[in-house]
Design an enzyme around this catalytic site. Structure first.
Site, mmCIF file in Angstrom:
data_model
loop_
_atom_site.group_PDB
_atom_site.id
_atom_site.type_symbol
_atom_site.label_atom_id
_atom_site.label_comp_id
_atom_site.label_asym_id
_atom_site.label_seq_id
_atom_site.Cartn_x
_atom_site.Cartn_y
_atom_site.Cartn_z
ATOM 1 N N LYS A 184 32.137 25.467 41.568
ATOM 2 C CA LYS A 184 31.042 26.423 41.763
ATOM 3 C C LYS A 184 30.772 26.602 43.254
ATOM 4 C CE LYS A 184 29.086 25.396 37.244
ATOM 5 N NZ LYS A 184 28.192 24.552 36.459
ATOM 6 N N GLN A 202 23.404 20.170 37.121
ATOM 7 C CA GLN A 202 24.587 19.958 36.282
ATOM 8 C C GLN A 202 24.264 18.965 35.158
ATOM 9 O OE1 GLN A 202 27.648 21.619 36.722
ATOM 10 N NE2 GLN A 202 28.049 20.735 34.716
ATOM 11 N N ASP A 242 20.890 29.189 35.733
ATOM 12 C CA ASP A 242 21.575 28.926 34.469
ATOM 13 C C ASP A 242 20.887 29.602 33.277
ATOM 14 O OD1 ASP A 242 23.938 27.534 34.735
ATOM 15 O OD2 ASP A 242 22.933 25.602 35.016
#
Ligand code: NDP
Length: 286
Positions: free
Chosen positions: A54, A98, A121
């Protein structure tokens, strides 16, 4: 006739090139580089690879990445404090934590600590609620990528029968909502669904998000259907396969995504897009 392959790698590259162009234009006008902070707690090797990929994708697209690698002993309070700091940092427009987090940290508390205005997200309940209303701000990256891939076929979703296999909060449910908002007639299947093959055979669009290798077989697919395979399953020999039995299904479907090289690359592209859109909103709130 064999299905057309929806090449997630190629599609993601073109989306990322477009994002890179928009980032430069936005930077020229505003002096702002969209900033994405990635927070990794612990030393799970797969998570470390995701975060690194990412970061590389951010840099290539001209975004400003920040990476926080914290030891697995990090307390919930310290992680919470870092999230608050990032929430208040004007250089940061997207925050991603994460998953999975270590067991002593309550993921729900941390995910809800992320400002809904920086929730790249799309997991915050505020953003989930906005998605339910049909007026999403941040949409979860994998579901957004799935829709992008269906759109890439040029086929309208309106009036089509769509079957989503899987009802998780991060994939199945948001995909179903996004399809419904595009006027598909949506059925959501799960482990208690009876006669799943018969339900699937009705579908013009099948999205498989199950986590079971090659679960969707050719007899479950209607001739010419669009088949999107979200699943990522590692076989004993280390290779990756999806939830769809690719080779035989390819002979029956109209369009199909491969694994690897399908939905996975789109997920990162959508994360960059979410961060760019957030940076734009920070100067012209909508
Ligand atoms: P979850 O385990 O959270 O959900 C799986 C879903 O599949 C559940 O709703 C479950 O039903 C359903 N299911 C399980 N077994 C069956 C069965 N026999 N018949 C019908 N339905 C069944 O998984 P996720 O949604 O998080 O992920 C799904 C897959 O997608 C995984 O392989 C994951 O690795 C992959 N993934 C890929 C991403 C990408 O970027 N490409 C991103 C996120 C996930 P029930 O609710 O009844 O238990």
């Amino acid at each position: 006739m064999a299905a057309q392959i929806i090449d997630g790698k190629a599609l993601a590259l073109s989306v990322r090139a477009e994002i890179a162009r928009e980032v430069e234009q936005f930077h020229e006008h505003s002096g702002i580089r969209p900033g994405l902070a990635a927070v990794l707690v612990g030393d799970d090797p797969a998570s470390a690879i995701y975060v690194r990929n990412k970061k590389i994708a951010c840099e290539k697209a001209g975004l400003y990445p920040e990476e926080y690698k914290l030891p697995s002993s990090t307390s919930q309070e310290d992680l919470y404090a870092l999230i608050q700091k990032l929430n208040n940092d004007p250089k940061i427009h997207g925050i991603l934590v994460q998953l999975p987090l270590p067991n002593h940290i309550e993921s729900k508390i941390i995910l809800e600590a992320v400002s809904p205005h920086k929730d790249a997200d799309g997991f915050h309940p505020y953003n989930v609620g906005r998605l339910v209303e049909g007026d999403p701000v941040f949409t979860a990256c994998t579901p957004k990528g799935v829709i992008h891939m269906i759109e890439s076929t040029g086929q309208s979703m309106s009036g089509k029968r769509a079957v989503v296999i899987g009802r998780s909060n991060i994939v199945g449910k948001p995909v179903a909502l996004l399809l419904m908002h595009r006027h598909a007639t949506v059925t959501v299947c799960h482990s208690r669904t009876q006669d799943l093959p018969a339900v699937c055979r009705e579908a013009d669009i099948v999205v498989a998000a199950i986590g079971r290798a090659q679960f969707v077989t050719a007899d479950m697919i209607k001739e010419g259907a669009i088949v999107i395979d979200v699943g990522i399953n590692r076989r004993e020999d280390g290779s990756l396969v999806g939830d769809v039995d690719f080779e035989p299904v390819k002979e029956k479907a109209g369009w199909i995504t491969p694994v690897p090289g399908g939905v996975g690359p789109m997920t990162i592209a959508m994360l960059l897009q979410n961060t760019l859109e957030s940076a734009k909103r920070s100067v012209t709130p909508s």
